[in-house]
Design a protein around this motif. Structure first.
Motif, PDB file in Angstrom:
ATOM      1  N   LYS A   1       7.699  58.261   4.701  1.00  0.00           N
ATOM      2  CA  LYS A   1       7.050  58.282   3.404  1.00  0.00           C
ATOM      3  C   LYS A   1       7.480  57.102   2.530  1.00  0.00           C
ATOM      4  N   VAL A   2       8.385  56.294   3.044  1.00  0.00           N
ATOM      5  CA  VAL A   2       8.888  55.148   2.276  1.00  0.00           C
ATOM      6  C   VAL A   2       8.421  53.838   2.885  1.00  0.00           C
ATOM      7  N   VAL A   3       8.634  53.697   4.171  1.00  0.00           N
ATOM      8  CA  VAL A   3       8.280  52.456   4.861  1.00  0.00           C
ATOM      9  C   VAL A   3       6.909  52.619   5.500  1.00  0.00           C
ATOM     10  N   GLU A   4       5.989  51.703   5.161  1.00  0.00           N
ATOM     11  CA  GLU A   4       4.624  51.795   5.675  1.00  0.00           C
ATOM     12  C   GLU A   4       4.178  50.443   6.234  1.00  0.00           C
ATOM     13  N   PRO A   5       4.372  50.217   7.531  1.00  0.00           N
ATOM     14  CA  PRO A   5       3.815  49.004   8.137  1.00  0.00           C
ATOM     15  C   PRO A   5       2.310  49.169   8.357  1.00  0.00           C
ATOM     16  N   TYR A   6       1.593  48.062   8.375  1.00  0.00           N
ATOM     17  CA  TYR A   6       0.147  48.156   8.606  1.00  0.00           C
ATOM     18  C   TYR A   6      -0.375  46.864   9.214  1.00  0.00           C
ATOM     19  N   LEU A   7      -1.525  46.979   9.839  1.00  0.00           N
ATOM     20  CA  LEU A   7      -2.282  45.835  10.375  1.00  0.00           C
ATOM     21  C   LEU A   7      -3.623  45.785   9.682  1.00  0.00           C
ATOM     22  N   GLY A   8      -4.150  44.532   9.550  1.00  0.00           N
ATOM     23  CA  GLY A   8      -5.449  44.385   8.911  1.00  0.00           C
ATOM     24  C   GLY A   8      -6.296  43.352   9.630  1.00  0.00           C
ATOM     25  N   VAL A   9      -7.594  43.559   9.561  1.00  0.00           N
ATOM     26  CA  VAL A   9      -8.528  42.593  10.117  1.00  0.00           C
ATOM     27  C   VAL A   9      -9.726  42.507   9.186  1.00  0.00           C
ATOM     28  N   GLY A  10     -10.287  41.293   9.051  1.00  0.00           N
ATOM     29  CA  GLY A  10     -11.422  41.145   8.143  1.00  0.00           C
ATOM     30  C   GLY A  10     -11.902  39.711   8.090  1.00  0.00           C
ATOM     31  N   GLY A  11     -12.503  39.361   7.004  1.00  0.00           N
ATOM     32  CA  GLY A  11     -13.035  38.016   6.842  1.00  0.00           C
ATOM     33  C   GLY A  11     -13.242  37.710   5.383  1.00  0.00           C
ATOM     34  N   GLY A  12     -13.571  36.447   5.118  1.00  0.00           N
ATOM     35  CA  GLY A  12     -13.774  36.084   3.727  1.00  0.00           C
ATOM     36  C   GLY A  12     -14.275  34.655   3.609  1.00  0.00           C
ATOM     37  N   TYR A  13     -14.110  34.129   2.440  1.00  0.00           N
ATOM     38  CA  TYR A  13     -14.538  32.757   2.175  1.00  0.00           C
ATOM     39  C   TYR A  13     -13.456  32.087   1.337  1.00  0.00           C
ATOM     40  N   THR A  14     -13.105  30.845   1.746  1.00  0.00           N
ATOM     41  CA  THR A  14     -12.025  30.101   1.095  1.00  0.00           C
ATOM     42  C   THR A  14     -12.515  28.711   0.698  1.00  0.00           C
ATOM     43  N   TRP A  15     -12.101  28.320  -0.524  1.00  0.00           N
ATOM     44  CA  TRP A  15     -12.429  26.980  -1.012  1.00  0.00           C
ATOM     45  C   TRP A  15     -11.130  26.199  -1.252  1.00  0.00           C
ATOM     46  N   VAL A  16     -11.084  24.953  -0.763  1.00  0.00           N
ATOM     47  CA  VAL A  16     -10.023  24.010  -1.136  1.00  0.00           C
ATOM     48  C   VAL A  16     -10.711  22.862  -1.854  1.00  0.00           C
ATOM     49  N   ASP A  17     -10.403  22.737  -3.154  1.00  0.00           N
ATOM     50  CA  ASP A  17     -11.229  21.903  -4.029  1.00  0.00           C
ATOM     51  C   ASP A  17     -12.667  22.379  -3.893  1.00  0.00           C
ATOM     52  N   GLU A  18     -13.550  21.508  -3.451  1.00  0.00           N
ATOM     53  CA  GLU A  18     -14.947  21.936  -3.380  1.00  0.00           C
ATOM     54  C   GLU A  18     -15.406  22.165  -1.949  1.00  0.00           C
ATOM     55  N   ILE A  19     -14.434  22.178  -1.022  1.00  0.00           N
ATOM     56  CA  ILE A  19     -14.760  22.413   0.381  1.00  0.00           C
ATOM     57  C   ILE A  19     -14.570  23.908   0.653  1.00  0.00           C
ATOM     58  N   GLY A  20     -15.611  24.593   1.114  1.00  0.00           N
ATOM     59  CA  GLY A  20     -15.521  26.022   1.376  1.00  0.00           C
ATOM     60  C   GLY A  20     -16.023  26.374   2.757  1.00  0.00           C
ATOM     61  N   ALA A  21     -15.447  27.416   3.327  1.00  0.00           N
ATOM     62  CA  ALA A  21     -15.863  27.862   4.652  1.00  0.00           C
ATOM     63  C   ALA A  21     -15.464  29.330   4.824  1.00  0.00           C
ATOM     64  N   GLY A  22     -16.203  29.988   5.715  1.00  0.00           N
ATOM     65  CA  GLY A  22     -15.865  31.362   6.046  1.00  0.00           C
ATOM     66  C   GLY A  22     -14.664  31.426   6.957  1.00  0.00           C
ATOM     67  N   THR A  23     -13.926  32.517   6.886  1.00  0.00           N
ATOM     68  CA  THR A  23     -12.734  32.682   7.717  1.00  0.00           C
ATOM     69  C   THR A  23     -12.720  34.064   8.360  1.00  0.00           C
ATOM     70  N   LEU A  24     -12.081  34.117   9.521  1.00  0.00           N
ATOM     71  CA  LEU A  24     -11.792  35.389  10.195  1.00  0.00           C
ATOM     72  C   LEU A  24     -10.303  35.642  10.022  1.00  0.00           C
ATOM     73  N   ASN A  25      -9.959  36.807   9.503  1.00  0.00           N
ATOM     74  CA  ASN A  25      -8.583  37.045   9.093  1.00  0.00           C
ATOM     75  C   ASN A  25      -7.925  38.161   9.911  1.00  0.00           C
ATOM     76  N   GLY A  26      -6.655  37.964  10.158  1.00  0.00           N
ATOM     77  CA  GLY A  26      -5.805  39.019  10.731  1.00  0.00           C
ATOM     78  C   GLY A  26      -4.535  39.115   9.910  1.00  0.00           C
TER      79      GLY A  26
END
Length: 442
Positions: free
Chosen positions: A114-139
């Motif tokens: 009830k105290v320590v909770e490890p977890y895994l995640g998977v998903g995606g999103g969109y990231t911009w560095v300055d004006e350069i943007g692209a979709g990403t697959l995330n883990g």
């Protein structure tokens, strides 16, 4: 702020607190991604925060997530940063923005923590560095440390693989506080409605949120006396007098008594509870409200059954005195002196006193029955003597009845000359044979 938090029931994000908000700081690292220089191999210098991590020293990440079921939740994260290190190369300040959606699976239940909770995640999103943007697959790999039921500390590392060559694949690390909320507790007893068997009435955790009003350790729904502390053996009802009968079934809850009298005492042991007994200290029948039947003459036969309630008698004779041998002799002594007119059944007047004496004796024994017998001597025909004896016996019986002796107590019979008690050859003997006898019918 953490020092002020009280430690209570600690749980991971779940159906009771389905919503969570995380606020913290993110760090972006382009180096250990397996790219060409100035980047390094996968996980190379993964913890080299001094040389490779880009950190904006302010609140730079916000995540809102919703728990669904079976350890799964979905969250959306918005983050900002400032890029000054591109691996080993220094770059001019570049802005960094990211919006990511992540499905997470919690291992809290699997490790029973009830105290320590490890977890895994998977998903995606969109990231911009300055004006350069692209979709990403995330883990993602993360850990929540819960301080209270609703507040915890979160560490997370996310690998973000870019779908376009112009945006480098990178890691984004996160550290911050997570706040859970949204659990409904209508009665405010600290037990969420989902797990509360009595969601609208404040109760105790050991009874799944149901109350124990009298505090006897038996929840109200199973307590036959919810407002009085009692014993489990009596379904929560007390036994004030300790007679083994709970107060709610005890007609005399403050005085010990037997079960057959519903807990009421019976001082005289007559089977009638004292509260219903008009003579609680004297044994008596229920028909007389617990009092003994009166016995005026004290002969052991109650007045209601005593045919002679004012005279001492015997039980065998229904409370009346027994006719003794002496009384029987006295009756017959009187009867022999009854005089009749010669050859007739009419009683002479001078026999009135004798008959009154006989009547007095008969009234002393009101339940005794008598047979009046007529006898003659042998003078005259036998048939005439038989007729005369019957008529004389009848004449005596009628006299007694007319003077107050009950008719159902008397019978009569004539025996003529058939039962002599003396010789018929002498004048004195014949006088003795002419007689009336009054004998007890047994």
């Amino acid at each position: 702020m953490l020092l002020m938090l009280s430690f209570s029931n600690i749980n991971a994000q779940d159906e009771n607190n389905p919503w969570a908000i995380s606020l913290g700081v993110n760090a972006v690292d382009f180096y250990p991604t397996g790219e060409d220089a100035p980047l390094g191999d996968y996980f190379d210098e993964y913890f080299n925060a001094r040389d490779h991590w880009n950190i904006l020293p302010s609140l730079s990440s916000l995540t809102v997530s919703k728990y669904f079921s079976n350890g799964f939740s979905f969250g959306v994260t918005g983050s900002i940063n400032k890029i000054e290190s591109w691996g080993d190369a220094d770059v001019s300040d570049m802005s960094y923005y990211g919006v990511d959606g992540t499905v997470k699976y919690s291992f809290a239940k699997l490790i029973n923590s009830k105290v320590v909770e490890p977890y895994l995640g998977v998903g995606g999103g969109y990231t911009w560095v300055d004006e350069i943007g692209a979709g990403t697959l995330n883990g993602a790999l993360g850990l929540n440390l819960w301080f209270t039921e609703n507040i915890g500390f979160t560490l997370q590392s996310t690998y973000k693989h870019a779908f376009e060559d112009y945006l480098a694949t990178h890691f984004q690390h996160y550290a911050g506080l997570t706040f859970k909320f949204g659990g409904k507790d209508t009665d405010g007893d600290g037990i969420y409605d989902k797990d509360d068997a009595c969601p609208e009435v404040a109760g105790l955790a050991e009874f799944n949120g149901c109350p124990d009003t009298d505090g006897d350790g038996i929840e109200d729904s199973k307590d036959e006396c919810p407002n009085e502390a009692g014993l489990a053996e009596f379904n929560g009802c007390p036994d004030t007098d300790g007679d083994g009968i709970p107060d709610n079934k005890d007609n005399c809850p403050t005085v010990a008594g037997p079960k057959e009298l519903n807990g009421c005492p019976d001082a005289d042991g007559d089977g009638i509870a004292d509260k219903d007994d008009k003579c609680p200290n004297e044994a008596g029948p229920a028909a007389n409200n617990g009092c003994p039947w009166p016995d005026r003459d004290g002969d052991g036969v109650a007045d209601k059954d005593d045919l002679c309630p004012d005279k001492v008698g015997t039980v065998a004779n229904q409370g009346c005195p027994e006719v003794t041998e002496a009384v029987q002799k006295s009756l017959n002594a009187y009867a022999k002196t009854i005089l009749f007119d010669t050859g007739k059944s009419s009683i002479k007047e001078q026999s009135a006193e004798v008959l009154q004496n006989i009547i007095g004796i008969l009234k002393e024994y009101p339940n005794a029955k008598f047979n009046i017998e007529g006898h003659t001597d042998s003078v005259g025909s036998e048939a005439l003597n038989m007729k005369l004896s019957k008529e004389r016996a009848s004449s005596v019986m009628n006299y007694l009845i007319s003077n107050g002796v009950a008719s159902n107590r008397l019978t009569h019979e004539g025996y003529g000359e058939s039962r002599p008690i003396d010789s018929n050859k002498t004048r004195a003997g014949r006088a003795n044979n002419r007689r009336v006898e009054i004998n007890l019918v047994k």
